[in-house]
Design an enzyme around this catalytic site. Structure first.
Site, PDB file in Angstrom:
ATOM      1  N   GLU A   1      -1.560  -9.236   3.411  1.00  0.00           N
ATOM      2  CA  GLU A   1      -1.468  -9.784   4.779  1.00  0.00           C
ATOM      3  C   GLU A   1      -2.830 -10.173   5.358  1.00  0.00           C
ATOM      4  O   GLU A   1      -2.923 -11.070   6.188  1.00  0.00           O
ATOM      5  CB  GLU A   1      -0.742  -8.796   5.710  1.00  0.00           C
TER       6      GLU A   1
ATOM      7  N   HIS B   1      -3.607  -5.171   0.338  1.00  0.00           N
ATOM      8  CA  HIS B   1      -3.022  -5.714   1.575  1.00  0.00           C
ATOM      9  C   HIS B   1      -3.072  -7.237   1.563  1.00  0.00           C
ATOM     10  O   HIS B   1      -4.039  -7.825   2.051  1.00  0.00           O
ATOM     11  CB  HIS B   1      -3.794  -5.195   2.793  1.00  0.00           C
TER      12      HIS B   1
ATOM     13  N   CYS C   1       0.836  -1.200   0.000  1.00  0.00           N
ATOM     14  CA  CYS C   1       0.000   0.000   0.000  1.00  0.00           C
ATOM     15  C   CYS C   1       0.878   1.261   0.000  1.00  0.00           C
ATOM     16  O   CYS C   1       1.489   1.562  -1.013  1.00  0.00           O
ATOM     17  CB  CYS C   1      -0.994  -0.046   1.152  1.00  0.00           C
TER      18      CYS C   1
HETATM   19  N1  GLN Z   1      -2.044   6.607   2.669  1.00  0.00           N
HETATM   20  C1  GLN Z   1      -2.105   5.830   1.468  1.00  0.00           C
HETATM   21  C2  GLN Z   1      -3.455   5.958   0.781  1.00  0.00           C
HETATM   22  O1  GLN Z   1      -4.434   6.315   1.396  1.00  0.00           O
HETATM   23  C3  GLN Z   1      -1.783   4.381   1.741  1.00  0.00           C
HETATM   24  C4  GLN Z   1      -2.786   3.680   2.588  1.00  0.00           C
HETATM   25  C5  GLN Z   1      -2.278   2.422   3.217  1.00  0.00           C
HETATM   26  O2  GLN Z   1      -1.079   2.181   3.271  1.00  0.00           O
HETATM   27  N2  GLN Z   1      -3.172   1.619   3.742  1.00  0.00           N
HETATM   28  O3  GLN Z   1      -3.552   5.691  -0.376  1.00  0.00           O
END
Ligand code: GLN
Length: 536
Positions: A512, A510, A384
């Protein structure tokens, strides 16, 4: 079987006793005996969901397929049971009140005074039975967050009392988790806190059917009998929960103690088969008998609190077992990494994972980490925000766009390689408004990602507002950073990778959240494999 049976798990004496792990372990045993089992968590705080909570407050926010932002215990439920959870599996006081108040505004209470009893408790009871009524489960385990005696917990405890009465004999039971502390000065385990906490539960009209006692030392027969006598339970229903070296030992420990058998007896259910834990025990065997060791750096900004990256740490445990590899996850604070100290800070690591996150703090350290991994051929995975940092790093250092940035960090950058998503631009509310939950992704033929997944179409869970800016895709791809996974409907870039590197992959989603004991996530498995190879 038509009557769904309900098990409620409450906690006494102190928080952090591991109710979630006990609930998940019991569910695992019941599932392994052939019962369709699910777990849900009722949390007493007023936030509608934990999505707006800082990880320092509440640990990681876990995300389900249907896009619910939930308590991290749901992650344990999925990792143990290998069955997806949903919005219905996590309810907070905030959500309960919100829906009761919305009903009141619609006039649904027909002029009645709206009260905690019966309106809030009715709403709680409805939600407690929602999954049970679906017909998909034989047994529903409900974990009540917080500690008995807390002001916040009262409506939940009252709802459990009412519901057990309404469900009738043998259809609902309470497992109370308590602490039996060891007083070193006296050289003794003490039962008094448990007695008090059982009494507090009784004051609310609930008799615990089973006690699960967290302890650092074995409970003697005498002590079990004493607890049984004072707390109104049979001594076979005094279950010891001794500190374990890994949470994945707890189902076997509970099996030895007979927690599942006592619960089934109380619910008037047969023991069916003895639990089939073969796959689980194979996993444990590989976990405990590693052939290799690797050091993986977890670079993030919430590293002081282990719970902030719970699912990532657990995914490494699954991937470690799959690779018969012991993984030392070395937590590194991104805020303290800079150009001059990066080599020193990341010395001795065999792979680097740059963590998800929000906001500006620590991002330059993450970008330096990506550069270090790229230039030194160290296996790299960015999740992310970690993936977004890899795009920024490549744009700055390879494309020469010195001011490349994400508009999250610098709204007026001339090179917004990471940009706010179109549909996010008009959103002003914070809670539950990110791009959440499961979305499709198509993996490019011949890519590393496609090889890892062994499939062209995947679905992964998301939680973000910003995305890879398509305007820079061509330039980045011609310079070697490939967009190897893309959402088939919107074109949103989900995966990036570097062909010239042994293992360099960034994902907007994600992975995970979907790693379980039964299905270790392929990205983590291959990342660890690459780290083992890099070490040789
Ligand atoms: N802050 C980034 C976004 O909103 C990444 C979000 C995250 O890592 N979950 O796109």
């Amino acid at each position: 079987m038509n009557q769904t049976k309900y098990i409620f798990v409450t906690g006494g004496v102190t928080s952090s006793l591991g109710k979630g792990i006990i609930a998940a372990s019991l569910a695992k045993l019941l599932q392994a005996r052939g019962y369709r089992t699910t777990i849900q968590k009722f949390d007493p705080y007023i936030n509608v969901d934990p999505g707006t909570l800082n990880p320092y407050e509440h640990g990681e926010c876990y995300v389900t397929d249907d896009g619910a932002e939930t308590d991290l215990d749901l992650g344990h439920y999925e990792r143990f049971l290998n069955v997806p959870t949903s919005q219905a599996n996590n309810v907070t006081t905030g959500r309960v009140y919100l829906s009761v108040i919305e009903k009141e505004r619609r006039g649904e209470f027909l002029g009645k005074t709206v009260q905690v009893v019966p309106h809030i408790t009715n709403e709680i009871k409805e939600r407690m039975q929602q999954l049970g009524r679906s017909g998909d489960y034989d047994i529903v385990i409900t974990e009540i967050g917080g500690t008995v005696g807390d002001i916040e917990s009262l409506p939940y405890i009252e709802s459990v009392r009412q519901l057990i009465y309404e469900l009738g004999e043998n259809n609902g039971i309470v497992i109370h988790l308590t602490l039996v502390p060891y007083l070193a000065a006296a050289g003794e385990l003490k039962t008094k806190p448990t007695q008090h906490s059982v009494k507090t539960l009784m004051e609310s009209g609930i008799k615990a059917d089973i006690l699960v006692c967290r302890t650092e030392h074995e409970l003697s027969t005498e002590l079990r009998q004493k607890l049984a006598l004072f707390c109104n339970v049979k001594s076979e229903a005094v279950i010891q929960s001794i500190d374990a070296s890994t949470i994945y030992d707890v189902p076997n420990l509970m099996l030895e103690e007979g927690l599942d058998r006592v619960a089934l007896k109380k619910l008037d259910l047969s023991e069916k088969n003895s639990p089939d834990l073969k796959q689980w025990n194979d996993f444990l065997y590989r976990l405990k008998n590693p052939k290799h060791t690797v050091n993986i750096g977890l670079v993030g900004k919430y590293v002081e609190l282990q719970d902030s990256y719970k699912s990532i740490l657990e995914a490494f445990i699954h991937a470690g077992s799959a690779n018969e590899t012991k993984i030392n996850v070395v937590s590194i604070h991104s805020e303290y990494i800079d150009k001059d100290n990066v080599a020193d800070k990341l010395k001795g690591l065999d792979g680097l994972l740059v963590a998800p996150g929000f906001g500006e703090r620590g991002i330059e350290g993450k970008i330096e980490t990506v550069r270090y991994a790229r230039e030194n051929n160290l296996p790299f995975m960015g999740i992310c925000l970690g993936m977004q940092m890899a795009v920024i790093e490549y744009s700055r250092n390879i494309l020469g766009l010195k001011d490349a940035n994400s508009t999250e960090m610098n709204a007026s950058t001339a090179n917004p390689v990471i940009n706010i998503m179109e549909e996010q631009k008009t959103i002003t509310q914070k809670g539950g408004t990110m791009r959440l939950g499961s979305w499709k992704c198509t993996l490019e033929e011949g890519s590393l990602a496609r090889k890892i997944y062994g499939a062209a179409q995947i679905e992964e869970r998301h939680r973000h507002r910003y995305e890879f800016n398509g305007k820079y895709r061509e330039a980045l791809e011609s310079a070697g950073l490939k967009a190897s996974g893309v959402n088939p409907d919107t074109g949103l870039v989900e995966v990036i990778e570097l062909e010239s590197h042994p293992f360099f992959i960034g994902v907007q989603y994600h992975p995970e959240y979907k790693s379980t004991v039964a299905n270790p996530h392929p990205l983590f498995v291959h990342f660890v494999k690459a780290a083992v190879a890099a070490k040789r």
